[in-house]
Design an enzyme around this catalytic site. Sequence first.
Site, short mmCIF file in Angstrom:
data_model
loop_
_atom_site.label_atom_id
_atom_site.label_comp_id
_atom_site.label_asym_id
_atom_site.label_seq_id
_atom_site.Cartn_x
_atom_site.Cartn_y
_atom_site.Cartn_z
N CYS A 23 43.57 8.40 47.19
CA CYS A 23 43.72 9.12 45.93
C CYS A 23 45.19 9.40 45.69
O CYS A 23 45.91 9.84 46.59
CB CYS A 23 42.93 10.44 45.96
N ASP A 57 19.38 34.31 27.41
CA ASP A 57 18.21 33.46 27.24
C ASP A 57 17.36 33.43 28.50
O ASP A 57 17.73 33.99 29.53
CB ASP A 57 18.64 32.04 26.86
N CYS A 83 46.21 11.37 43.00
CA CYS A 83 46.35 12.47 42.05
C CYS A 83 47.47 13.40 42.54
O CYS A 83 47.85 13.36 43.72
CB CYS A 83 45.04 13.22 41.90
N ASP A 126 29.38 33.53 29.91
CA ASP A 126 27.95 33.45 30.17
C ASP A 126 27.40 34.87 30.18
O ASP A 126 28.14 35.84 30.30
CB ASP A 126 27.70 32.74 31.50
N CYS A 168 46.82 15.20 45.86
CA CYS A 168 46.70 14.41 47.09
C CYS A 168 47.94 13.57 47.39
O CYS A 168 48.10 13.08 48.51
CB CYS A 168 45.50 13.47 46.98
#
Length: 642
Positions: A273, A123, A275, A88, A278
């Site tokens: 969870c 920008d 995953c 960025d 976890c």
Amino acid sequence: MFEVVKRDGLARIGKFQTRSGVLETPALLPVVNPKICTVSPRELYEEFGFRAIITNSYIIKNNPELKAKAQEVGLHEMLDFPGVIMTDSGTFQSHMYGEVEVTNEEMVGFQKNIGTDIGTVLDIFTEPYWTKEQTADSIEITLERTKEACDMKGDMMINGVIQGSVYQDLREYCARSMAPMDVDVHPIGGVVPLMEQYRYLELVDVVISSKRGLNPNRPVHLFGAGHPMVLALAVLMGCDLFDSASYAKFARDDRMMFIDGTYRLQDMQSLDCNCPACRGLTLEALRKMEKKEKERTIAKHNLYQITNELALVKRYVREGRLWELAEMRCRSHPALLDALRRLEEHWDFMERYDPISRDGAMFYTGAETRGRPVFGRYISRLWDRYIPATDKAALFYDEDSKPYSRAMAADFNRARKAGYTPVVVSPFGPVPAELDELYPIAQSVFPKILDSDTLIESESLTVNFLEHKFTETINGSDITDDGTEVYDPDMIRAKAVSRYQFGIDATDALFRGKIELVISKNTGKIRNVISDGEHILSMRAGDGLYTLRKEGADRIVSAVPAPFMRVRVSDDAVPFVSEGKNVFCQFVTECDKELRPMEEAIVTDGNDKVIATGRMILVAEEISSFKKGVAVKVRSGAGDET
């Protein structure tokens, strides 16, 4: 270089070639703060499988130690990341904290100097509350800076950021103005405030208006969109790249991401969870962790939620079922449901990229399913292309058995003999008996108990259709006497499907002379259409639509002027396509803009001579802009037709 290898409407699986390797899209780029590495770039690459990240060149440039190291060894070695790195420019810092003390030229040059793969223009960030005049003035500055960046980028790719606040015309203007520039990726910027305020309805307008003006041969990056709950919707709208700093920011505040929202650890009742981060942990154990360890564990959990959802999105794209996933995900929050409903207002744009047929059944998930382009396309073609066999209709009702002509064969036969055309009131609206096997009518699954919105819409469409196409309508159950009318249901179906698929003029050219139908002994369905001894069409069992033979293509080309159904190729490609090779984008010189993905196409040479038939992969706008990839999947060429 960007190539589409699989698509489902605007959603696409793509290959994006960069100097650090090929990146498969859709892809998410975790944001890496070079001063705070909650999860290291190397872990992002090896443990989570991320092949691209994004970091902030402004932060690096303004930190003497980081700046010196980046300039000495390069960005990839400094971050220890072997994949693609996007940077960025400091736009967000400029917007949040005041004007940054650098110029666009300095920032682009610095990004190029440290070995960035994809740099970003400095920008002007446009806020949703800005006036239209203020927004328009800022766009001109962004366009000037983008052109400057393109002139100096060298072998670094450049992000051309689409700005325009919430003004759709300005978003499209900005996108069209950048289309001819040497831009490589198009981030849609200024949308973080919309997402933070759950203004997803406006986000849809911003994305679609930007997509309308963009060159389709470049990946579209939705800046700041990295929450798993929005990924399906964003990919459905044609976004290819995303980024997320939230995985780490939320972790610092003990917030955990899930596909249905974000939850504070202190408010959670259970840790349901499994995953890798976890697994084996209890909620109490997570709460008691030392702060840094807990932050890192939650950040990893958030990353796993993102990667799992993105993998699921890709699977649904490959299976042609992304609409279903997006509809299910958008029911996780009312604001997302608003966004899904707003998509229907962009039906004209969405329909241009929606395939004429998909593999497998179409599942109805709720009233919003009616907003899919396939519904509007069916009704549009029914109105414009359907010619009833009689001027009287007999009305029947969907009893959840398909195809209707087989489930209600005796009733339909009685109606036909009495001089009536059977019409079924279905969730799609009116379905004449002869169209009940084509996609999506027979390939759809609806609940037995329909919602009131669908019932009302279906009945309204049916009433209008009957008034428009017939002079008399009765209930099918009122027909009790056997009539004496002689009819051929297979011939009626053969012509009706052709009109629906190819149009009235093309059908008149195809069905001339003596017509013979080859019927399958096993299924009783039409297999082939023979006209004056020539095999012109074959009907596919899967979707009830035709594949076009060369003999049929010759008839259409002779009767209907170009560019109708044509994909014209250059002389260099003719010998290869004639042998059955696929048509690639770079060899197409002209294409019918009305052709949709998966629709039958006629490939011709410069003299309008048929050299092959096949199915569209891309549409005209895409074909003219892509430098690589298959435009038409050729079934058979003139040299190998048997």
